[in-house]
Motif scaffolding. Structure first.
Motif, mmCIF file in Angstrom:
data_model
loop_
_atom_site.group_PDB
_atom_site.id
_atom_site.type_symbol
_atom_site.label_atom_id
_atom_site.label_comp_id
_atom_site.label_asym_id
_atom_site.label_seq_id
_atom_site.Cartn_x
_atom_site.Cartn_y
_atom_site.Cartn_z
ATOM 1 N N TYR A 31 75.499 28.043 69.776
ATOM 2 C CA TYR A 31 75.291 26.652 70.755
ATOM 3 C C TYR A 31 75.472 27.101 72.452
ATOM 4 O O TYR A 31 74.664 26.354 72.963
ATOM 5 C CB TYR A 31 76.185 25.526 70.375
ATOM 6 C CG TYR A 31 75.918 24.267 70.931
ATOM 7 C CD1 TYR A 31 74.462 23.995 70.429
ATOM 8 C CD2 TYR A 31 76.616 23.612 71.707
ATOM 9 C CE1 TYR A 31 74.089 22.688 71.141
ATOM 10 C CE2 TYR A 31 76.099 22.398 72.281
ATOM 11 C CZ TYR A 31 74.743 22.008 71.901
ATOM 12 O OH TYR A 31 74.328 20.935 72.515
ATOM 13 N N ILE A 34 72.067 28.527 73.359
ATOM 14 C CA ILE A 34 71.036 27.497 73.670
ATOM 15 C C ILE A 34 71.301 26.631 74.925
ATOM 16 O O ILE A 34 70.385 26.516 75.554
ATOM 17 C CB ILE A 34 71.248 26.449 72.483
ATOM 18 C CG1 ILE A 34 70.803 27.066 71.073
ATOM 19 C CG2 ILE A 34 70.324 25.328 72.682
ATOM 20 C CD1 ILE A 34 70.655 26.464 69.863
ATOM 21 N N LEU A 47 65.733 26.560 73.247
ATOM 22 C CA LEU A 47 65.908 27.180 71.855
ATOM 23 C C LEU A 47 66.064 26.317 70.780
ATOM 24 O O LEU A 47 66.949 25.538 70.949
ATOM 25 C CB LEU A 47 66.781 28.084 71.954
ATOM 26 C CG LEU A 47 66.558 29.558 72.795
ATOM 27 C CD1 LEU A 47 67.861 30.374 72.544
ATOM 28 C CD2 LEU A 47 65.514 30.371 72.206
ATOM 29 N N ARG A 48 65.267 26.426 69.765
ATOM 30 C CA ARG A 48 65.792 25.672 68.429
ATOM 31 C C ARG A 48 66.500 26.645 67.584
ATOM 32 O O ARG A 48 66.496 27.897 67.801
ATOM 33 C CB ARG A 48 64.804 25.096 67.790
ATOM 34 C CG ARG A 48 63.896 24.065 68.658
ATOM 35 C CD ARG A 48 62.769 23.599 67.626
ATOM 36 N NE ARG A 48 61.899 22.737 68.655
ATOM 37 C CZ ARG A 48 62.051 21.626 69.322
ATOM 38 N NH1 ARG A 48 63.458 21.092 69.040
ATOM 39 N NH2 ARG A 48 61.593 20.928 70.039
ATOM 40 N N ALA A 49 67.470 26.004 66.644
ATOM 41 C CA ALA A 49 68.279 26.818 66.019
ATOM 42 C C ALA A 49 67.707 27.584 65.133
ATOM 43 O O ALA A 49 68.163 28.951 64.963
ATOM 44 C CB ALA A 49 69.203 25.788 65.015
ATOM 45 N N GLY A 50 66.561 27.384 64.390
ATOM 46 C CA GLY A 50 65.866 28.329 63.608
ATOM 47 C C GLY A 50 65.263 29.635 64.424
ATOM 48 O O GLY A 50 65.766 30.615 64.028
ATOM 49 N N THR A 51 64.651 29.270 65.442
ATOM 50 C CA THR A 51 64.330 30.493 66.137
ATOM 51 C C THR A 51 65.572 31.091 66.735
ATOM 52 O O THR A 51 65.178 32.488 66.793
ATOM 53 C CB THR A 51 63.563 29.882 67.586
ATOM 54 O OG1 THR A 51 62.577 28.912 67.247
ATOM 55 C CG2 THR A 51 62.754 30.769 68.236
ATOM 56 N N TYR A 53 68.405 31.874 65.507
ATOM 57 C CA TYR A 53 69.158 32.622 64.383
ATOM 58 C C TYR A 53 68.044 33.803 63.852
ATOM 59 O O TYR A 53 68.508 35.024 63.699
ATOM 60 C CB TYR A 53 69.616 31.948 63.187
ATOM 61 C CG TYR A 53 70.972 31.531 63.924
ATOM 62 C CD1 TYR A 53 72.035 32.116 63.707
ATOM 63 C CD2 TYR A 53 71.172 30.199 64.499
ATOM 64 C CE1 TYR A 53 73.392 31.583 64.431
ATOM 65 C CE2 TYR A 53 72.320 29.825 65.160
ATOM 66 C CZ TYR A 53 73.337 30.537 65.075
ATOM 67 O OH TYR A 53 74.485 30.336 65.498
ATOM 68 N N MET A 54 66.938 33.563 64.098
ATOM 69 C CA MET A 54 65.856 34.354 63.505
ATOM 70 C C MET A 54 66.011 35.797 64.586
ATOM 71 O O MET A 54 65.922 36.906 64.304
ATOM 72 C CB MET A 54 64.361 33.993 63.690
ATOM 73 C CG MET A 54 63.332 34.819 62.883
ATOM 74 S SD MET A 54 61.843 33.458 62.599
ATOM 75 C CE MET A 54 61.491 33.257 64.150
ATOM 76 N N TYR B 18 65.654 29.275 53.680
ATOM 77 C CA TYR B 18 65.982 30.703 54.144
ATOM 78 C C TYR B 18 66.302 31.365 52.881
ATOM 79 O O TYR B 18 66.777 30.742 51.991
ATOM 80 C CB TYR B 18 67.223 30.668 55.303
ATOM 81 C CG TYR B 18 66.966 30.313 56.348
ATOM 82 C CD1 TYR B 18 66.522 31.136 57.531
ATOM 83 C CD2 TYR B 18 66.634 28.804 56.938
ATOM 84 C CE1 TYR B 18 66.216 30.805 58.718
ATOM 85 C CE2 TYR B 18 66.609 28.510 57.946
ATOM 86 C CZ TYR B 18 66.478 29.362 59.112
ATOM 87 O OH TYR B 18 65.970 29.173 60.241
ATOM 88 N N ASP B 52 60.711 23.924 62.735
ATOM 89 C CA ASP B 52 61.187 25.262 63.280
ATOM 90 C C ASP B 52 62.022 25.986 62.337
ATOM 91 O O ASP B 52 61.967 27.026 62.156
ATOM 92 C CB ASP B 52 62.341 25.116 64.418
ATOM 93 C CG ASP B 52 62.582 26.164 64.975
ATOM 94 O OD1 ASP B 52 61.848 27.143 65.457
ATOM 95 O OD2 ASP B 52 63.877 26.316 65.183
ATOM 96 N N SER B 56 61.023 29.579 60.458
ATOM 97 C CA SER B 56 61.778 30.529 60.556
ATOM 98 C C SER B 56 62.491 31.071 59.070
ATOM 99 O O SER B 56 62.645 32.110 58.860
ATOM 100 C CB SER B 56 63.029 30.701 61.584
ATOM 101 O OG SER B 56 63.422 29.348 61.637
#
Lengths: 117, 259
Positions: A31, A34, A47-51, A53-54, B18, B52, B56
């Protein structure tokens, strides 16, 4: 060897660049990255969480960052990441590249009649 | 249930996109970030946030987990995806030609005799075999790319085996000339393995070249380090990474139990 050159020259995605920049100041948790990226970019890059952590997963696999430590705050896991020497070098290279491009652009705009001012 | 519990449950459901291993290691942390980012009184994940996570999550499932250091393996996996793409083109061709022949036969009517139709194998069974035979190479390429990307050593051997088996492909034998269009398929079955059924030599030859290039890359000494001995799962990790991974696993497991 040609492949090596291609890899080094290939531009970094903006999200990746911003994440590495956030970590350049010291270790950060998810966080924290971000909010730092939001701040550094003046609110433009969210930034979004998915992006995130990818990207973190990829950066860890490429050994540009590592897990620094873990903490549990309010019952929630916080994992802190930090740059590796390879990550710092990659970020420095990319920053230098961007700076060279930006300098060239600004120089030309100035020569073309001071449009950049 | 409070708003926050409601929201957290919705986020947990989204995390199911995921892969399990990734979720086990990073799930609690992602959840913490999502909850920290949530607005007061928010009960449902936002549309963009959900999209998102799904995007991902799917990407983590599909993409090969080959680190940049294993360049040759990465290139081989990319070639395998290219093989899958070529096989998909073939599948589309097969569907188009089948539909075309079917229309010619049934709608325009009576131009094909029953014997001709039989020879072209235009029965439902014939068409099913045709489509399945075109789907198999696509599935095999994707599967091989996936397992190679995971560092399974057996995938290397199996890939070579499949490629050798595919050498029996009709395009390299006499069978291809026996029947005008679908002749090959009467005897095709599953035999072609990685190399798809086609009309003309371009796609099989292209597929073959891609396959051979991938095998050569995988057999390079540089690729060897990425693969573990049979029985072990996952890509080879450095000692330090293994230690780190074990530590993270145990701590996140502990944390999961707490909540």
């Amino acid at each position: 060897m040609i492949y090596n050159v291609c890899m080094a020259v290939r531009a970094m995605q903006e999200a990746t660049f911003m994440i590495l920049t956030a970590l350049a100041n010291g270790s950060q948790h998810g966080y924290g990255i971000i909010t730092d990226v939001r701040e550094v970019s003046g609110g433009r890059v969210r930034l979004r969480a998915g992006t995130l952590y990818m990207a973190l997963d990829r950066l860890r696999a490429d050994e540009l960052i590592v897990v620094d430590r873990e903490e549990v705050v309010d019952g929630r896991l916080r994992r802190y990441y930090r740059l590796t020497p390879a990550g710092a070098k990659r970020l420095a290279d990319e920053a230098a590249r961007l700076q060279a491009h930006a300098a060239a652009a600004l120089r030309r705009l100035n020569l073309a009649g001071g449009m950049a001012t | 249930m409070t708003d926050r519990e409601h929201l957290e449950r919705a986020y947990r459901r989204l995390l199911a996109w995921y892969p399990r291993a990734f979720r086990r290691e990073n799930g609690p942390e992602i959840l913490a970030v999502l909850m920290a980012d949530a607005l007061d009184g928010q009960r449902r994940p936002g549309l963009a946030q959900s999209a998102d996570l799904i995007r991902s999550g799917l990407w983590m499932r599909l993409r090969p987990s080959v680190p940049a250091s294993a360049r040759t393996v990465r290139a081989a996996v990319r070639l395998m995806y290219a093989g899958a793409a070529i096989s998909t083109v073939n599948l589309i061709l097969v569907l188009a030609v089948t539909a075309d022949a079917k229309v010619y036969h049934t709608v325009l009517g009576h131009r094909l005799t029953a014997a001709q139709a039989r020879e072209l194998n235009l029965t439902t069974l014939g068409i099913t075999v045709l489509i399945v035979a075109a789907l198999i190479p696509v599935a095999l390429w994707l599967w091989m790319a996936w397992k190679t990307g995971q560092g399974r050593n057996w995938a290397r051997g199996l890939f070579l085996g499949l490629l050798v088996l595919s050498a029996q492909h009709p395009v390299f034998g006499a069978v291809a000339t026996e029947h005008p269009v679908f002749g090959v398929l009467g005897t095709a079955g599953i035999r072609e393995g990685l190399v798809p059924v086609v009309f003309g030599p371009i796609i099989p030859v292209l597929t073959w070249l891609v396959g051979i290039a991938a095998v050569l890359l995988l057999e390079l000494r540089a690729s060897g380090a990425f693969f573990k001995s049979p029985g072990d799962g996952g890509p080879a990790l450095h000692q330090a990474q293994m230690v780190e991974l074990a530590r993270i696993r145990s701590s996140s497991a502990r944390w999961t139990r707490q909540v």
